[in-house]
Structure formats: C-alpha cells, structure tokens
Design a protein around this motif. Structure first.
Motif, PDB file in Angstrom:
ATOM      1  N   HIS A   1       0.862  -1.184   0.000  1.00 58.26           N
ATOM      2  CA  HIS A   1       0.000   0.000   0.000  1.00 58.26           C
ATOM      3  C   HIS A   1       0.901   1.237   0.000  1.00 58.26           C
ATOM      4  O   HIS A   1       1.901   1.276   0.717  1.00 58.26           O
ATOM      5  CB  HIS A   1      -0.905   0.010   1.237  1.00 58.26           C
ATOM      6  CG  HIS A   1      -2.025   1.000   1.156  1.00 58.26           C
ATOM      7  ND1 HIS A   1      -1.837   2.349   1.374  1.00 58.26           N
ATOM      8  CD2 HIS A   1      -3.346   0.850   0.875  1.00 58.26           C
ATOM      9  CE1 HIS A   1      -2.990   2.978   1.239  1.00 58.26           C
ATOM     10  NE2 HIS A   1      -3.922   2.091   0.929  1.00 58.26           N
TER      11      HIS A   1
ATOM     12  N   ASP B   1       0.757   3.953   1.387  1.00 60.14           N
ATOM     13  CA  ASP B   1       0.896   4.617   2.686  1.00 60.14           C
ATOM     14  C   ASP B   1       1.714   3.819   3.690  1.00 60.14           C
ATOM     15  O   ASP B   1       1.688   4.107   4.888  1.00 60.14           O
ATOM     16  CB  ASP B   1      -0.487   4.914   3.273  1.00 60.14           C
ATOM     17  CG  ASP B   1      -1.204   6.028   2.516  1.00 60.14           C
ATOM     18  OD1 ASP B   1      -0.533   6.746   1.761  1.00 60.14           O
ATOM     19  OD2 ASP B   1      -2.424   6.169   2.672  1.00 60.14           O
ATOM     20  N   GLY B   2       2.432   2.802   3.222  1.00 61.77           N
ATOM     21  CA  GLY B   2       3.416   2.161   4.101  1.00 61.77           C
ATOM     22  C   GLY B   2       3.044   0.837   4.714  1.00 61.77           C
ATOM     23  O   GLY B   2       3.694   0.410   5.670  1.00 61.77           O
ATOM     24  N   LEU B   3       2.036   0.137   4.188  1.00 61.34           N
ATOM     25  CA  LEU B   3       1.745  -1.207   4.677  1.00 61.34           C
ATOM     26  C   LEU B   3       2.674  -2.206   3.996  1.00 61.34           C
ATOM     27  O   LEU B   3       2.862  -2.175   2.775  1.00 61.34           O
ATOM     28  CB  LEU B   3       0.289  -1.595   4.407  1.00 61.34           C
ATOM     29  CG  LEU B   3      -0.784  -0.927   5.268  1.00 61.34           C
ATOM     30  CD1 LEU B   3      -2.164  -1.436   4.885  1.00 61.34           C
ATOM     31  CD2 LEU B   3      -0.527  -1.169   6.760  1.00 61.34           C
TER      32      LEU B   3
ATOM     33  N   ALA C   1       9.679   0.215  11.780  1.00 62.02           N
ATOM     34  CA  ALA C   1       8.484  -0.510  11.353  1.00 62.02           C
ATOM     35  C   ALA C   1       7.715  -1.030  12.566  1.00 62.02           C
ATOM     36  O   ALA C   1       8.295  -1.665  13.453  1.00 62.02           O
ATOM     37  CB  ALA C   1       8.860  -1.670  10.444  1.00 62.02           C
TER      38      ALA C   1
ATOM     39  N   VAL D   1       1.662  -4.166  12.819  1.00 66.38           N
ATOM     40  CA  VAL D   1       0.240  -3.831  12.948  1.00 66.38           C
ATOM     41  C   VAL D   1      -0.540  -5.047  13.429  1.00 66.38           C
ATOM     42  O   VAL D   1      -1.394  -4.957  14.309  1.00 66.38           O
ATOM     43  CB  VAL D   1      -0.330  -3.347  11.594  1.00 66.38           C
ATOM     44  CG1 VAL D   1      -1.830  -3.079  11.701  1.00 66.38           C
ATOM     45  CG2 VAL D   1       0.399  -2.099  11.139  1.00 66.38           C
TER      46      VAL D   1
ATOM     47  N   VAL E   1       1.656  -8.065   9.097  1.00 63.80           N
ATOM     48  CA  VAL E   1       1.590  -6.785   8.391  1.00 63.80           C
ATOM     49  C   VAL E   1       2.315  -5.732   9.222  1.00 63.80           C
ATOM     50  O   VAL E   1       2.065  -5.593  10.427  1.00 63.80           O
ATOM     51  CB  VAL E   1       0.135  -6.353   8.143  1.00 63.80           C
ATOM     52  CG1 VAL E   1       0.095  -5.021   7.402  1.00 63.80           C
ATOM     53  CG2 VAL E   1      -0.612  -7.423   7.353  1.00 63.80           C
TER      54      VAL E   1
ATOM     55  N   LYS F   1       3.812  -1.527   9.411  1.00 60.26           N
ATOM     56  CA  LYS F   1       3.476  -0.166   8.956  1.00 60.26           C
ATOM     57  C   LYS F   1       4.681   0.730   9.176  1.00 60.26           C
ATOM     58  O   LYS F   1       5.296   0.728  10.247  1.00 60.26           O
ATOM     59  CB  LYS F   1       2.281   0.373   9.747  1.00 60.26           C
ATOM     60  CG  LYS F   1       1.876   1.807   9.367  1.00 60.26           C
ATOM     61  CD  LYS F   1       1.185   1.858   8.021  1.00 60.26           C
ATOM     62  CE  LYS F   1       0.533   3.214   7.745  1.00 60.26           C
ATOM     63  NZ  LYS F   1       1.510   4.308   7.591  1.00 60.26           N
TER      64      LYS F   1
ATOM     65  N   ASP G   1       6.102   4.869   8.512  1.00 67.25           N
ATOM     66  CA  ASP G   1       5.584   6.233   8.357  1.00 67.25           C
ATOM     67  C   ASP G   1       6.135   6.850   7.079  1.00 67.25           C
ATOM     68  O   ASP G   1       7.169   7.519   7.076  1.00 67.25           O
ATOM     69  CB  ASP G   1       5.970   7.070   9.578  1.00 67.25           C
ATOM     70  CG  ASP G   1       5.284   8.435   9.579  1.00 67.25           C
ATOM     71  OD1 ASP G   1       4.352   8.611   8.766  1.00 67.25           O
ATOM     72  OD2 ASP G   1       5.671   9.297  10.381  1.00 67.25           O
TER      73      ASP G   1
ATOM     74  N   LYS H   1       4.796   7.947   2.715  1.00 69.79           N
ATOM     75  CA  LYS H   1       3.706   8.129   1.751  1.00 69.79           C
ATOM     76  C   LYS H   1       4.214   7.922   0.328  1.00 69.79           C
ATOM     77  O   LYS H   1       5.421   8.002   0.062  1.00 69.79           O
ATOM     78  CB  LYS H   1       3.105   9.538   1.870  1.00 69.79           C
ATOM     79  CG  LYS H   1       2.539   9.877   3.247  1.00 69.79           C
ATOM     80  CD  LYS H   1       1.228   9.157   3.516  1.00 69.79           C
ATOM     81  CE  LYS H   1       0.619   9.612   4.851  1.00 69.79           C
ATOM     82  NZ  LYS H   1      -0.626   8.882   5.149  1.00 69.79           N
TER      83      LYS H   1
END
Length: 343
Positions: free
Chosen positions: A67, A69-71, A98, A101, A111, A113, A115, A117
């Motif tokens: 994704h 947005d950083g997934l 990291a 999540v 998964v 996440k 920070d 974009k």
C-alpha cells in the motif's frame, strides 16, 4: 535476448523497488569482560551487566510494500519476537522504523506499517489461478546480507502441508495449502514476494526444507488479501474462532484407533500435558461439543483429509451461526455454534 528473459527482467524491475529488507534488533545485556576464541569476536565466557544493555542486530528478513501509505507484508516468523525492534530498509537505502500492525493467528503472515507516503506498492495477483509448471520469481534479502536477490523457478506443487518454526523458542506452526516451488528460498528472503511474469505477487516466500535442494514453500497471496482488507477496515486481522483442538481422520487413523469412520475432525487434546480439547466458554463449548466427538459435517459439507475443519471455518464471518453434524459414539447430533472472533 529471448522474449521469456525480457518478461523476467521487466517483472523484476516492476517489483524490485517495493521489496524491503527487515532488520531485527534487540537490546541485550552488554558483556563486560571475557575471553574470545582466535579469529572470533564472540566471547567464550564473561560477565554481563543486566542494567547495561546494547542494541544488537539479531536477524533479518524480507517484506514487500502493498500500500502506498506504508503497509508491508512479511512472514509472521520474521517478526515473531514481540520484544524486538524492526526497521524496514528500502531498495534505495532509506530506513524506516516498522511497527507490527498485526500477526495473523492462523497463517504465517504479518503486516507492518512504516511512516511514509507515495511508496511503490506491489500489485497483488490471484493465487487461485496458479498452474503447475508456471514460472515464478522470488525477490528478497538473501541470507540477510544480499538485498534484492532474484531467484527464478517454477511452481512444483500445490496445496502442500508443512510444519514451520515460528521462532527460536521451538514453536511450530502447521501450514496447509501452501505452494511448493523450486526457487531458491532461504531464511533471509523469507517474507519476500513470489511473483509471476506479469510482476504480480502471487505468494509470500516462507520456508525451506533443510538438507533438501530446490524445495521451498510460499503462502498463497489470496490468504493475505483478506488480512489486508481487515486491517484497512478494522485496524486488525479478524479470524473466526470455534475453540477446539482436533485431528483430521483418515483410513490409517481409523484402523489404528478402531474408529467408526475414516473422515471428520476428531475432537481431542494434543500431547501437551496442559492441553484441553475444548476451550471453556468457547463457541464449541456453548454448542455442546464434547471431547472424542467427531465433527463430520460443517453446514452440510463433509469434512475429510482434503476439506479441513479450520479451512472450512475461514469461509464464515464473526457472528455467523454454523450447523455441525457430530458423531458421538453411535449417535449423530445436529449442533449449532455462533462463531466468535479469535483473540
């Protein structure tokens, strides 16, 4: 250059920027003094001061951005240590702390996440359409040292069953329905993508058989799609929960233990002395399931070696009511259970 080679190169170019290295670090007691072996930096023995700790890199793995947005998708066994810290390193060398999540409670999927974009995300394919002999490519952090290493091979088996180690504590996870491939997979590129020639991720590289050449395994990407949908929608992975231990029956088990049938899920505790067959106050307990019952059908579908109870359960959602046909000695019962969320 052959057309097939061009397809491979283009697929790697498309996916390579989305593959990350995952660096695993932990604060460990600092060694105050000790003797070392010649040509080795590791102390033979020494004193450690528990209050004086240093951050030490203890391992590495791979992952891939799914994704913008950083997934990031990876294996659960790569980020299994809840006390460790994780850093994702992109193909450009950028480092991001990291956060885990969610760890899938059933499959070897996690998964992360970061920070950031506008990241390059891998397109997810359809693992349900994979064919035996299909060309596949693995990209990852080989041996924890060589970033974005590319290996190529074929799908050599579908729907395999393996047992994989989750961590150094000896925990094992039993995985069914995984893809077998002859692509070179090692501990470092666990968690990296298995892609097709269209540059779409169709699996997550997960395990090898030590001592065997050209036998690796990958988690089908379709399993991870549902996890990603849950995280985007709910912020966590949601899995249905029944609350019982079982073993799937076959002709061999029927003969060995003189059982009345050769299929179904026999409700029984495992070899752990603290094990229980049915979790108190679970959906199975509330439905009236007893130890040594055999769950023969789930919502009218017969359970056998190829139709596992756990796999069938994944088709239902939290809050659904399912009907089970249960064999208790010579009596066939119809029991209903309301599925809850696995915590």
């Amino acid at each position: 250059m052959h057309e097939h080679d061009k397809l491979t190169i283009e697929a790697v170019k498309k996916v390579g920027p989305s593959v990350v290295s995952i660096v695993i670090s932990k604060y460990l007691p600092k060694i105050k003094s000790g003797y070392t072996l010649p040509f080795s930096s590791a102390p033979l023995f020494g004193n450690s001061e528990s209050d004086d700790k240093e951050k030490v890199k203890i391992g590495g793995g791979s992952g891939f951005i799914v994704h913008p947005d950083g997934l990031i998708l990876t294996n659960k066994h790569v980020v299994f240590d809840q006390e460790a810290e994780y850093v994702a390193v992109t193909s450009e060398g950028d480092e991001y702390p990291a956060k885990v999540v969610s760890r899938d409670p059933i499959y070897d999927i996690a998964v992360l996440k970061i920070d950031a974009k506008d990241l390059p995300a891998v397109k997810l394919g359809n693992s349900g359409k994979i064919e035996l002999g299909q060309t596949v490519i693995a990209i990852g952090n080989a041996l924890g040292m060589f970033t974005n290493t590319v290996s190529k091979g074929i799908i050599s088996g579908l729907s395999r069953t393996i047992s994989a180690s989750l961590g150094s504590g000896g925990e094992l996870e039993h995985l069914r329905g995984v893809l077998q491939t002859d692509v070179a997979i090692n501990q470092g590129n666990s968690g990296g993508p298995l892609i097709d020639l269209d540059g779409e991720a169709i699996g997550i590289n997960t395990a090898i058989i030590f001592g065997a050449q050209n036998i690796g395994f990958s988690i089908p990407i379709n399993w991870a799609k549902k996890d990603l949908e849950d995280i985007i929608k709910y912020g966590r992975i949601i899995k249905p929960y029944l609350g019982l231990l079982y073993v799937m029956l076959n002709k061999k088990l029927q003969k060995t233990y003189s059982l009345p049938i050769d299929h179904g899920a026999l409700v029984v505790r495992d070899h752990d002395p603290k094990s229980i067959a049915i979790v108190p106050d679970s959906p199975a307990d509330k439905a009236g399931i007893k130890e040594n019952d055999i769950v023969v059908e789930l919502d009218g579908e017969i359970l056998d070696e190829h139709t596992d109870l756990s796999d069938m359960l994944q088709k239902f959602g939290v809050g659904d009511t399912i009907q089970m046909t249960v064999l208790r000695k010579e009596e066939r019962l119809k029991l209903k259970a309301k599925i809850e969320e696995r915590k």
